[in-house]
Scaffold this active site. Structure first.
Site, PDB file in Angstrom:
ATOM      1  N   LYS A   1       0.828  -1.208   0.000  1.00 40.67           N
ATOM      2  CA  LYS A   1       0.000   0.000   0.000  1.00 40.67           C
ATOM      3  C   LYS A   1       0.862   1.258   0.000  1.00 40.67           C
ATOM      4  CE  LYS A   1      -3.638  -2.563   2.115  1.00 40.67           C
ATOM      5  NZ  LYS A   1      -4.481  -2.902   3.214  1.00 40.67           N
ATOM      6  N   ARG A   2       1.989   1.167   0.661  1.00 40.88           N
ATOM      7  CA  ARG A   2       2.860   2.346   0.764  1.00 40.88           C
ATOM      8  C   ARG A   2       3.539   2.698  -0.560  1.00 40.88           C
ATOM      9  NH1 ARG A   2       3.245  -0.220   5.326  1.00 40.88           N
ATOM     10  NH2 ARG A   2       4.862  -1.583   4.510  1.00 40.88           N
TER      11      ARG A   2
END
Ligand code: GLU
Length: 502
Positions: free
Chosen positions: A264-265
């Site tokens: 997600k990052r």
């Protein structure tokens, strides 16, 4: 055998594109075989459930056009489709396993287990609750049935574990995965996984297998991170006396660098979305970044699966037609933000221009230009093939509504000559006197003037564009002129002469 597949997310947050792709493969497979695509919400771990995540998942699937045939919002006969509403099924089935001796009750406390773990660590070993030490730990193997019963009646907390392997069992289990092929698992290395937690709730493994069976799931298509659980799941099927489904573990989506799983990052880091829709009001998704759902579906489908031949653009129906589990690649697919954008550009160019017009209309309103007489549909058609993302719309269209406040210096230096003011003054006269204002009429008018006077067309077109747009970008200059309108164009040309030629 009827094909029934499921997408079984845990509602712990927004759906990541890895999950979207798993859902998509399930959908394609179901449709290809006239089967059912089921959405099951795996929310037995209430501590990890996040408010709004379930609705998000359903909205995202809907936006992508891969709507489930059965799920929490339908009344299918295999429901309920939320695991939190299915506890009775798990209780019934775990009792069966305990009765048959395939599962057992264990009373070891968290503190005792932690102690054994650290003792093992001190010796450079890892503690594993399994066939080697099972009978030396606090459970219904090491205790008599009466003792076990007494402890349960006294309310001593316990978990239920699966008896994964015993000395007399076959040590190796052979598994067949439709993507990975044949796998041999050494069962003596596995631990006795917990099936029911102290709070009486099933763990993922139990609930997942019981539900796949009860929902008559024929094929389990899921992310590769679940491959290590496959042996346990097959053992559970065997213990229940059920026939396991076909398994297909889909490879991971990798970071743009190709190293490691896309997280997600990475979206923030590399500047692209990883969620289909916005989440939390702060994290925009593909939709808010101007992607069309069809293009994201097409791109994700090809990320980890390849059809025969060179064709790359497939709509959902075409994907259904050509999809097969056999063409899923074994290695991970690298997420390439530029390629993802390229797909969007292809789809945007072939989209109905009303999609562009709708976005443009909203922009025009929000910027306060709704009273301008400029034809929004016409602008949409003119800029459509210049867009990569729907979010590019205003950037490509703004000058139709807003006159230039300044002029691109480099363009002026190169294209605005001493004679430009005179030429454009003549152009103003021609435009003002023209009865016909279509782009074609204006084009032949100006071309005629250029030819008759031996002036290179570029000497007129480039400055005209600078005057109308403020720079050298944009679609055909006569289209711009005609769309803005002759009168407004004349005003802009006059302004530019004043500003630039002084
Ligand atoms: N609930 C699991 C997940 O969140 C499902 C895994 C599976 O499909 O078996 O991914």
């Amino acid at each position: 055998m009827a094909v029934r597949v499921r997408f079984a997310p845990s509602p712990t947050g927004p759906l990541h594109i890895g999950g979207v792709r798993t859902a998509l493969y399930n959908y394609l497979f179901a449709k290809k075989h006239d089967g059912a695509f089921v959405l099951r919400i795996e929310d037995t771990d209430q501590n990890r459930s996040v408010k709004g995540a379930e609705a998000y998942i359903m909205n995202a699937l809907e936006w992508l056009g891969i709507t489930p045939d059965e799920g929490p919002s339908t009344n299918g006969r295999y429901g309920p489709y939320r695991q939190s509403e299915r506890k009775e099924f798990y209780v019934k089935h775990i009792n069966e396993l305990v009765r048959s001796g395939a599962a057992y009750v264990a009373f070891d406390t968290a503190a005792e287990l932690a102690h054994m773990r650290s003792r093992a660590e001190a010796k450079g070993e890892t503690f594993s609750y399994n066939w080697k030490n099972r009978s030396a730990l606090k459970n219904s193997f090491s205790q008599s049935p009466e003792e076990t019963q007494k402890l349960i009646e006294r309310g001593v907390p316990y978990v239920i574990r699966f008896k994964t392997f015993s000395e007399n069992d076959n040590r190796f289990l052979s598994l067949q995965d439709d993507v990975r092929g044949k796998l041999e698992i050494d069962l003596s290395l596995l631990d006795d996984k917990i099936l029911v937690k102290q709070d009486g709730m099933p763990t993922y493994h139990l609930a997942n297998v019981v539900d796949d069976y009860l929902m008559e799931i024929s094929h389990v298509i899921r992310g590769e991170e679940w491959l290590p659980s496959m042996a346990l799941h097959v053992l559970l099927y065997n213990a229940f006396g059920w026939k396991p489904p076909v398994f297909a573990h889909v490879p991971l989506i990798l970071k743009p660098t190709g190293k490691g799983k896309l997280s997600k990052r990475d979206g923030d880091k590399f500047g692209f979305p990883v969620f289909p829709l916005k989440w939390d009001k702060i994290t925009p998704g593909f939709k808010e970044n101007g992607y069309l759902p069809e293009s994201l579906v097409n791109y994700l489908a090809l990320l980890g699966w390849s059809p025969n031949g060179e064709k790359e653009i497939f709509n959902l129906d075409e994907l259904v037609e050509v999809f097969s589990l056999k063409s899923i690649t074994k290695s991970g697919g690298r997420f390439d933000p530029d390629r993802c954008k390229w797909f969007n550009q292809q789809y945007l160019q072939n989209a109905d221009s009303s999609i562009v017009a709708t976005v443009l209309e909203k922009e025009v309103k929000s910027k306060g230009f709704e009273d301008s007489a400029v034809d929004i549909n016409r602008v949409a058609q003119l800029i459509q093939n210049r867009l990569t993302l729907l979010t590019d719309v205003w950037n490509e269209a703004s000058f139709f509504f807003v006159e230039p406040l300044n002029y691109d210096e480099k363009a002026v230096r190169k294209q605005w000559k001493d004679e430009t003011a005179d030429i454009l003054t003549t152009v103003i006269g021609l435009l003002g006197g023209s009865k016909e204002t279509s782009a074609n009429a204006l084009r032949s008018l100006i071309k005629g003037y250029a030819n008759d006077n031996g002036i290179g067309l570029g000497k007129i077109m480039a400055p005209l564009r600078i005057a109308l747009v403020g720079s050298l970008r944009g679609p055909d200059v006569f289209e711009i002129c005609s769309t803005i309108g002759v009168n407004k164009s004349i005003l802009r040309i006059n302004n530019a002469i004043k500003h630039i030629s002084g």
